[in-house]
Motif scaffolding. Structure first.
Motif, mmCIF file in Angstrom:
data_model
loop_
_atom_site.group_PDB
_atom_site.id
_atom_site.type_symbol
_atom_site.label_atom_id
_atom_site.label_comp_id
_atom_site.label_asym_id
_atom_site.label_seq_id
_atom_site.Cartn_x
_atom_site.Cartn_y
_atom_site.Cartn_z
ATOM 1 N N ILE A 47 0.839 -1.208 0.000
ATOM 2 C CA ILE A 47 0.000 0.000 0.000
ATOM 3 C C ILE A 47 0.872 1.257 0.000
ATOM 4 O O ILE A 47 0.581 2.219 -0.713
ATOM 5 N N ARG A 48 1.972 1.241 0.751
ATOM 6 C CA ARG A 48 2.913 2.374 0.703
ATOM 7 C C ARG A 48 3.463 2.552 -0.713
ATOM 8 O O ARG A 48 3.572 3.677 -1.205
ATOM 9 N N ILE A 50 2.033 1.764 -3.487
ATOM 10 C CA ILE A 50 0.967 2.321 -4.319
ATOM 11 C C ILE A 50 0.763 3.800 -3.996
ATOM 12 O O ILE A 50 0.706 4.644 -4.900
ATOM 13 N N GLU A 51 0.631 4.125 -2.721
ATOM 14 C CA GLU A 51 0.354 5.505 -2.321
ATOM 15 C C GLU A 51 1.489 6.455 -2.709
ATOM 16 O O GLU A 51 1.247 7.618 -2.999
ATOM 17 N N ASN A 52 2.718 5.967 -2.720
ATOM 18 C CA ASN A 52 3.863 6.789 -3.123
ATOM 19 C C ASN A 52 3.973 6.937 -4.636
ATOM 20 O O ASN A 52 4.799 7.712 -5.117
ATOM 21 N N THR A 89 -8.137 1.602 2.357
ATOM 22 C CA THR A 89 -7.343 2.218 1.293
ATOM 23 C C THR A 89 -8.074 2.356 -0.042
ATOM 24 O O THR A 89 -7.669 3.146 -0.884
ATOM 25 N N VAL A 91 -7.933 0.102 -2.222
ATOM 26 C CA VAL A 91 -7.180 -0.741 -3.157
ATOM 27 C C VAL A 91 -7.817 -2.127 -3.159
ATOM 28 O O VAL A 91 -7.991 -2.739 -2.103
#
Length: 104
Positions: A47-48, A50-52, A89, A91
């Motif tokens: 998830i990090r 993806i978010e970045n 999230t 996602v």
């Protein structure tokens, strides 16, 4: 692999153009309680990532899906972890039970 929480196991593009971030898991979810904690850490790393937006330079800006490719069906606890991560999230998390060679 769940034992490598900071590693993206597989990155691919689906025929529909989605970016697939796959987690490879061979653990029997019901027999090893520590796998739930490993799954949580692995999902947090994905998830990090993806978010970045780290994938965009190489793969473009397309919908991203996390796919867990597992040898065994998820335990209720593992399903709950995935559902909570998906709800928090947005996602999508899919699960594909692959089985192992020599197993019915």
């Amino acid at each position: 692999m769940l034992s490598e929480p900071n590693r993206i196991d597989i990155i691919a593009k689906s025929p529909e153009g989605e970016i697939i971030l796959a987690i490879s898991a061979h653990e029997d979810w019901g027999k090893k309680p520590h796998t739930i904690e490993q799954l949580e850490k692995k999902l947090q790393s994905y998830i990090r990532f993806i978010e970045n937006g780290q994938y965009e330079e190489s793969y473009g800006n397309a919908p991203v899906i996390i796919q867990i490719m597992t040898a065994y069906a998820l335990s209720p606890e593992a399903e709950s972890v995935c559902q909570k991560a998906e709800n928090a999230t947005g996602v999508e998390i899919k699960v594909q039970v692959m089985g192992l060679f020599g197993m019915p």
